[in-house]
Scaffold this active site. Structure first.
Site, PDB file in Angstrom:
ATOM      1  CB  THR A  19       2.982  47.275 -20.421  1.00  0.00           C
ATOM      2  OG1 THR A  19       3.663  46.678 -21.532  1.00  0.00           O
ATOM      3  CG2 THR A  19       2.635  48.712 -20.761  1.00  0.00           C
ATOM      4  CB  ALA A 256       3.114  37.612 -26.099  1.00  0.00           C
ATOM      5  CE  LYS A 257       5.803  44.066 -22.653  1.00  0.00           C
ATOM      6  NZ  LYS A 257       5.503  45.409 -22.967  1.00  0.00           N
ATOM      7  NE  ARG A 258       0.121  34.687 -25.189  1.00  0.00           N
ATOM      8  CZ  ARG A 258       0.133  35.469 -26.251  1.00  0.00           C
ATOM      9  NH1 ARG A 258      -0.190  36.732 -26.140  1.00  0.00           N
ATOM     10  NH2 ARG A 258       0.468  35.001 -27.442  1.00  0.00           N
TER      11      ARG A 258
END
Ligand code: GLU
Length: 287
Positions: A19, A256-258
């Site tokens: 994701t 985190a992915k951000r």
């Protein structure tokens, strides 16, 4: 059945969801799993049941990043979306044992019901499902399904716990952990939009792939209550567990992915070597 202590027989896995791009925290988790496997086997699993959020380009990027980091895994890689029949088989077994029920509630209805009841027992993250659809008659269930009403499948946790009796799991370093079957309430095992759930797919896959030590971040420690329960209900072997710390930035915030700057891809493009990145993730030696 528990995992053997023979180091050559250890099987671990790294199980990212495609994701987003992998970041430093993923590098830590993957290197950790590789290290625990020692002379044993290290597997990669792509957890892509969330069709709306997963992208094939992230699947490719995950493999590129891990290879760049110096990791090698066994082929073939298991992609969850290709194994829906395995999850169906597990659901059929639970259904045959009368442990599942269809749930037609929307998120909004669940919240309204909790409010009406003046609150609900709390799970580790949110209030537990108040059990509304558990009370539906067999006739009503049949009629609503026949009418095409969207429904999830939930586990009747109280029944499940009664069937298995007391359970525990073996947490490396910390010893036996008591499993509470009611910890997450009547958990969803097949979603309305996807015919499985994270909990079911992970439990079935770890067994089918012969994983003997599940390593993952401590944010998933609580999920193990459900996984251990499902193993017992489905007659699957119980692996050992090793929940590891989560890497944080200088301010103590979890990656985190951000966090674009700390993706492995961005670090590579910024000229960092794989060895430097391994060291940043806390691994001094080669993978
Ligand atoms: N796919 C999960 C994640 O990316 C990990 C699942 C697990 O290790 O059990 O957070």
């Amino acid at each position: 059945m528990t995992a053997t202590a023979d180091p050559a027989a250890i099987v671990t896995r790294f199980a990212p969801s495609p994701t987003g791009l992998l970041h430093l925290g993923h590098a830590y988790s993957a290197l950790f799993a590789r290290k625990i496997a020692a002379g044993g086997r290290f597997l990669l699993r792509i957890e892509d049941i969330d069709v709306g959020r997963c992208r094939p380009e992230f699947d490719t990027a995950i493999r590129e990043d891990l290879a760049w980091l110096g990791l090698q895994w066994e082929e073939p890689v298991r992609r969850q979306s290709e194994h829906m029949a395995d999850y169906r088989t597990a659901l059929d077994r639970l259904d045959g044992d009368d442990l599942l029920y269809p749930c037609f509630c929307t998120r909004k209805e669940i919240l309204a019901e909790i409010e009406r009841a003046g609150g609900a027992p709390h799970g580790p993250e949110r209030p537990l499902y108040p059990g509304t659809c558990r009370a539906l008659s067999a006739d009503e269930r049949r009629a609503r399904i026949a009418a095409g009403e969207a429904h999830a499948l939930r586990l009747d946790a109280a029944q499940a716990g009664q069937r298995t009796g007391p359970l525990e799991w073996d947490e490396m370093e910390r010893g036996p952990q008591p499993c509470d079957p009611l910890r997450h309430g009547d958990i969803v095992l097949a979603r309305k939009d996807v015919a499985t759930s994270y909990h079911l797919a992970v439990t079935v896959d770890d067994a089918l792939q012969g994983v003997t030590v599940v390593t993952r971040g401590e944010d998933l420690f609580e999920a193990t209550h459900v996984h251990r329960l499902l193993q017992a209900l489905l007659g699957l072997p119980a692996p050992r567990y090793r929940h590891h710390r989560l890497l944080t930035d200088e301010t103590g915030r979890r990656f985190a992915k951000r966090d674009r700057a700390l993706t492995l891809c961005a670090l590579r493009e910024a000229g960092r070597s794989a060895e430097e990145v391994r060291r940043m993730a806390g691994f001094d030696t080669g993978a």
